[in-house]
Design a protein around this motif. Structure first.
Motif, mmCIF file in Angstrom:
data_model
loop_
_atom_site.group_PDB
_atom_site.id
_atom_site.type_symbol
_atom_site.label_atom_id
_atom_site.label_comp_id
_atom_site.label_asym_id
_atom_site.label_seq_id
_atom_site.Cartn_x
_atom_site.Cartn_y
_atom_site.Cartn_z
ATOM 1 N N LEU A 147 0.844 -1.196 0.000
ATOM 2 C CA LEU A 147 0.000 0.000 0.000
ATOM 3 C C LEU A 147 0.877 1.243 0.000
ATOM 4 O O LEU A 147 1.859 1.319 0.744
ATOM 5 N N GLN A 148 0.510 2.186 -0.836
ATOM 6 C CA GLN A 148 1.131 3.506 -0.827
ATOM 7 C C GLN A 148 0.060 4.525 -0.478
ATOM 8 O O GLN A 148 -1.037 4.503 -1.061
ATOM 9 N N ALA A 149 0.372 5.393 0.472
ATOM 10 C CA ALA A 149 -0.591 6.410 0.898
ATOM 11 C C ALA A 149 0.041 7.792 0.813
ATOM 12 O O ALA A 149 1.218 7.967 1.157
ATOM 13 N N ARG A 150 -0.736 8.757 0.354
ATOM 14 C CA ARG A 150 -0.322 10.158 0.347
ATOM 15 C C ARG A 150 -1.251 10.920 1.275
ATOM 16 O O ARG A 150 -2.474 10.817 1.176
ATOM 17 N N PHE A 151 -0.667 11.679 2.194
ATOM 18 C CA PHE A 151 -1.440 12.432 3.173
ATOM 19 C C PHE A 151 -1.712 13.848 2.678
ATOM 20 O O PHE A 151 -1.090 14.312 1.714
#
Length: 333
Positions: free
Chosen positions: A212-216
């Motif tokens: 999983l890649q997440a951008r805040f």
């Protein structure tokens, strides 16, 4: 006077809560319910509960119960939390708090309407290593956060029947801790996620491996990899800021750059987390302080989990869909 508690579900995580109650001078276990009557009876005998049943309503409504800890399978968290609230009991609900944002919203609204506390059981928030990190970041010592990398790899071939109720099991179950602790530490929400998952060995065909890649919202980036198929077991996280780097050897040690700042045996780290979480819940029930880890506070990570599950299906980045922190569609508990 100690707060009387009922536990719903007598599985592995319920033992951690019962042990915290046993160590506490401010709470006592009154009742337990589980769909397996033998499990409920064994649990009650081990921890001294006077009531055990397969009927959750009997446990919730037992004489002396003021609050309920929901440790039942995730698919019925919503129903059991609502049952507790409608019986006038405060509730602490294990992670994942609910299957989706809509269920969580119903639970939160019910608690507010009834004037009761509804807490999310995100125990990582209360562990010494993450409590230190939260204050370290709040003090500005990390500097603007840049990115984090987490690995949670182990070898598991056990298949519990309730896993089949969560087709994207590893994403929603273990992933709930990973996304929530980042939202909590950074006081920020996930904006977009890209998640790829597979069912490698599950007897129920549920996801047991994902990346999983997440951008805040503030531009911070996170990469998370989890697997039940790794013969190399490791769980660690590196959180990089402009001024410092936090290195978590979960759940034993925390380093700031190359200096060890928290170092405890894993069992002690986890126990202290459950003890602090229970005390926060009991103190709120008694009216001694505001509720920590409220149901509302977990909504950003639930929205991110829903987006991750959608991304697994679509193969595309998905928006988390929360509004700005403090301006969500539901208020605090």
């Amino acid at each position: 006077m100690s707060v009387g508690i009922a536990i719903l579900g007598a599985g592995r995580i319920a033992h951690s809560h019962a042990q915290a109650i046993a160590r506490s001078g401010s709470a006592r276990l009154v009742a337990v319910a589980d769909r397996d009557p033998a499990a409920a009876e064994r649990f009650a005998a081990e921890y001294g509960a006077g009531v055990h049943s397969t009927d959750v309503h009997r446990a919730i409504e037992a004489t002396g119960v003021e609050a309920v800890i929901v440790c039942s399978p995730t698919a019925i968290h919503h129903d059991h939390a609502i049952a507790a609230l409608e019986a006038g009991r405060h509730a602490l609900v294990e992670k994942p708090f609910a299957r989706d944002v809509a269920e969580a919203d119903e639970m939160i609204r019910a608690a507010r309407a009834l004037g009761l506390h509804l807490m999310s059981g995100q125990v990582l928030r209360f562990m010494p290593m993450f409590s230190f990190a939260k204050q370290f970041i709040a003090d500005g010592r990390l500097g603007p956060p840049i990115q984090s990398v987490e690995r949670r790899l182990t070898f598991r071939r056990d298949n519990y029947p309730w896993w089949s109720e969560l087709p994207q099991f590893l994403v929603s179950h273990w992933g709930s801790h990973s996304l929530d602790i980042l939202c909590h530490l950074l006081d920020d929400d996930v904006d977009q996620v890209l998640c790829s998952g597979a069912s490698v060995a599950s007897g129920f065909g549920v996801i047991d491996d994902f990346t999983l890649q997440a951008r805040f919202s503030n531009g911070f980036r996170s990469a998370i990899a989890m697997s039940f198929s790794s013969r190399f077991s490791v769980h660690d996280m590196v959180l990089i800021g402009e001024h410092a780097t936090l290195v978590f050897d979960c759940y034993r040690r925390l380093m700031v750059d190359d200096e060890v700042v928290v170092d405890l045996p894993e069992r002690q780290m986890v126990d202290e987390g459950f003890d602090a979480q229970l005390q926060a819940f009991v103190s709120a029930v008694r009216g001694e302080r505001a509720l920590e880890s409220s149901g509302d506070s977990v909504m950003p990570s639930l929205a991110a989990l829903s987006a991750a599950e959608a991304s697994v299906v679509s193969g595309q980045p998905e928006r988390a869909g929360t509004t700005s922190r403090g301006q969500r569609g539901v208020g605090s508990d």
